[in-house]
Design an enzyme around this catalytic site. Structure first.
Site, PDB file in Angstrom:
ATOM      1  N   HIS A 172       0.894  -1.220   0.277  1.00 32.24           N
ATOM      2  CA  HIS A 172       0.095  -0.044   0.078  1.00 32.24           C
ATOM      3  C   HIS A 172       0.809   1.051  -0.048  1.00 32.24           C
ATOM      4  O   HIS A 172       0.547   2.137  -0.920  1.00 32.24           O
ATOM      5  CB  HIS A 172      -0.924   0.111   1.225  1.00 32.24           C
ATOM      6  N   GLU A 173       1.859   1.309   0.884  1.00 32.43           N
ATOM      7  CA  GLU A 173       2.545   2.470   1.134  1.00 32.43           C
ATOM      8  C   GLU A 173       3.731   2.687  -0.088  1.00 32.43           C
ATOM      9  O   GLU A 173       3.926   3.539  -0.778  1.00 32.43           O
ATOM     10  CB  GLU A 173       3.778   2.460   2.091  1.00 32.43           C
TER      11      GLU A 173
HETATM   12 NI    NI Z   1      -2.421   5.165   2.224  1.00 30.87          NI
END
Ligand code: NI
Length: 192
Positions: A142-143
């Site tokens: 996600h990051e």
């Molecule tokens: Ni985020």
């Protein structure tokens, strides 16, 4: 120092972030501010574009997951990823309910591969290569996506995205209740 988090709709969240040079001024302070900002917002990950810096830098601290006994080993799992490069993603796809500090009020099940191998510099610019799985992989994926200008809502079906349109517009306008400072692209105000 707590930095306002950039909300959905700001073009910076759509940029491909640039490499961080080892002599970037005050990098240690920037990283410390990112941790403070993330903890204040009760997040488990934060990428530099989310605080208005289009840099290939993100942080994670999975300690909050350790409250659940099954994830006790995540207590103190804290990492700084600088200039992360995705080597590969592998394993079976699985669904996990994701949220994002830039998209308050939205949580959706997202499908991603089980593991990810990243090459990255740590905070001392030592190059590392590591494979993560489970929730560690999930948060890293996600990051990492943030440094590529990708948001988790991009991974949803066209129908799901269509259904979220109203909520996303509200976020961009700042018509949303948040418990941490944010910077909204279509509103000049900083909300607390
Ligand atoms: Ni985020």
């Amino acid at each position: 120092m707590i930095i306002p988090i950039v909300a959905y709709g700001d073009p910076i969240l759509r940029e491909k972030a640039v490499r961080v040079p080892a002599d970037y001024p005050d990098l240690k302070n920037l990283i410390a501010d990112m941790f403070e900002t993330m903890y204040h917002a009760c997040g488990v990950g934060l990428a530099a574009p989310q605080i208005g810096k289009p840099m290939r830098l993100f942080i994670v601290d999975l300690t909050p997951f350790a409250d659940d006994e099954a994830h006790a080993h995540m207590k103190g799992f804290k990492r700084v990823f600088i200039n992360a490069e995705k080597i590969e993603e592998s394993g079976e796809d699985w669904k996990f309910n994701e949220g994002c500090l830039s998209l308050p009020t939205i949580r959706e099940d997202v499908v991603r591969p089980a593991s990810i191998t990243l090459a990255y510099d740590d905070e001392n610019f030592n190059r590392k290569r590591e494979t993560f799985d489970g929730l560690i992989a999930r948060v890293s994926q996600h990051e990492y996506d943030h440094t590529e200008g990708v948001l988790f809502t991009d991974k949803l079906s066209p129908l799901k995205r269509h259904l979220l349109k109203g909520k996303l517009n509200d976020i961009a306008k700042g018509s949303v209740e948040v418990t941490y400072p944010m910077r909204f692209p279509l509103g000049v105000k900083l909300r607390r």
